[in-house]
Scaffold this motif. Structure first.
Motif, short mmCIF file in Angstrom:
data_model
loop_
_atom_site.label_atom_id
_atom_site.label_comp_id
_atom_site.label_asym_id
_atom_site.label_seq_id
_atom_site.Cartn_x
_atom_site.Cartn_y
_atom_site.Cartn_z
N GLY A 8 0.82 -1.33 0.16
CA GLY A 8 0.03 -0.02 -0.10
C GLY A 8 0.80 1.28 -0.21
N ALA A 29 -2.08 3.70 4.23
CA ALA A 29 -2.57 2.35 4.94
C ALA A 29 -1.19 1.61 5.32
N VAL A 33 -1.05 0.00 9.21
CA VAL A 33 -1.34 -1.44 9.48
C VAL A 33 -0.06 -1.89 10.00
N HIS A 121 -0.87 -8.45 3.24
CA HIS A 121 -2.21 -7.66 3.33
C HIS A 121 -2.11 -6.80 2.50
N CYS A 123 -3.90 -3.44 0.48
CA CYS A 123 -4.51 -2.38 0.89
C CYS A 123 -5.11 -1.65 -0.49
N ARG A 125 -6.31 0.00 -2.71
CA ARG A 125 -6.93 1.51 -3.17
C ARG A 125 -5.77 1.80 -4.14
N ASP A 147 -8.25 -4.80 2.63
CA ASP A 147 -8.98 -3.73 3.10
C ASP A 147 -9.33 -2.96 2.12
N ASP A 228 -7.05 1.25 9.74
CA ASP A 228 -5.80 0.59 9.38
C ASP A 228 -5.27 0.01 10.79
#
Length: 272
Positions: A8, A29, A33, A121, A123, A125, A147, A228
């Motif tokens: 991210g 993020a 995170v 993970h 992010c 976006r 997410d 986050d």
């Protein structure tokens, strides 16, 4: 314990509220995170692109606990966000300059290919090409969570939809959960954490509510990054063997503490 590789942005943010809260701060993020996971006992590495203006972050006090080996250093300016909130903490406007983060997709794909046994993970976006990133992760069969960010959630959820049933955990807010329900069959999703500001957060497992937790009451100083923080904390506790209910309780408490704390200032480069 295995490291969490967080794909991210890391950014310079300017947050504003009608009551004059907010100001210049670090954001993104991938940063929040990773920081939350590390504080909760799980090593984490931001898979990000930093510009020259944030090249000093790995040496900054409070950030040097992160594993920065997955960052890409690039010539240019880091991502900047202008975030306008209302008094209830709802985001009403976003202004963005992605800067060197335009290279994030290429960097993330290369990182995934060279770390096929990692835990990711994502992010989801902009400017990340979510379809390309999730497809590359699927090819490695590495575990991953995701997410979203409400201004781009509809586009990103629909782009990610084919891979979401394979995710270990999804993090959405209440508005994003409504979009998610329209895009995929939520009865096929093993773990969906749904947050709703100061209201109870709940976890759905294959369509059933299996846990809920009300965040401890705290006056909100800064809401940007709260979700986050919850995600990173939750993932860390789950990886350490906590039950869903235990992880959710720890995560909501961490997010509540975060919103009450001062913003993370942009550290000045060290001299010498």
């Amino acid at each position: 314990m295995d490291r969490l590789d967080v794909i991210g942005n890391i950014s310079r943010d300017l947050t504003r509220y009608p009551d004059y809260r907010g100001g210049a701060r670090l954001g993104g993020a991938a940063l929040f995170v990773s920081l939350a996971a590390t504080k909760a006992g799980r090593p984490a590495a931001p898979v990000c692109v930093l510009g020259n203006d944030l090249a000093h972050l790995p040496q900054a006090s409070g950030l040097d606990a992160l594993d920065w080996s997955a960052r890409l250093q690039a010539n240019g300016t880091s991502t900047t966000f202008g975030l306008e909130y209302d008094l209830q903490g709802e985001l009403v406007e976003v202004r963005t300059d992605y800067g060197v983060a335009e290279a994030l997709t290429e960097h993330a794909l290369a990182h995934i290919s060279t770390h096929p046994r990692a835990t990711f993970h994502v992010c989801c976006r902009r400017p990340l090409d979510v379809e390309a990133a999730l497809d590359r992760i699927a090819q490695t069969t590495a575990p991953f969570s995701v997410d979203f960010f409400l201004p781009s959630a509809e586009t990103m959820i629909r782009a990610a939809a084919p891979w979401l049933p394979a995710a270990t955990t999804l993090f959405v807010n209440a508005a994003e959960y409504r979009i998610l329900n329209q895009a995929v069959d939520c009865d096929r999703l093993p773990e969906v954490v749904v947050t709703d500001g100061p209201q109870a957060a709940v976890v759905h497992s294959f369509g059933r509510v299996v846990a809920s937790a009300v965040p401890p009451p705290h006056h909100a100083h800064e809401v940007s990054g709260a979700g986050d923080t919850l995600a990173g904390t939750y993932l860390a506790h789950r990886s350490r063997g906590a039950t869903i209910a235990q992880a959710l309780t720890e995560a909501t408490a961490a997010a509540a503490r975060y919103v009450a704390a001062p913003s993370l200032p942009i550290p000045a480069p060290r001299r010498g």
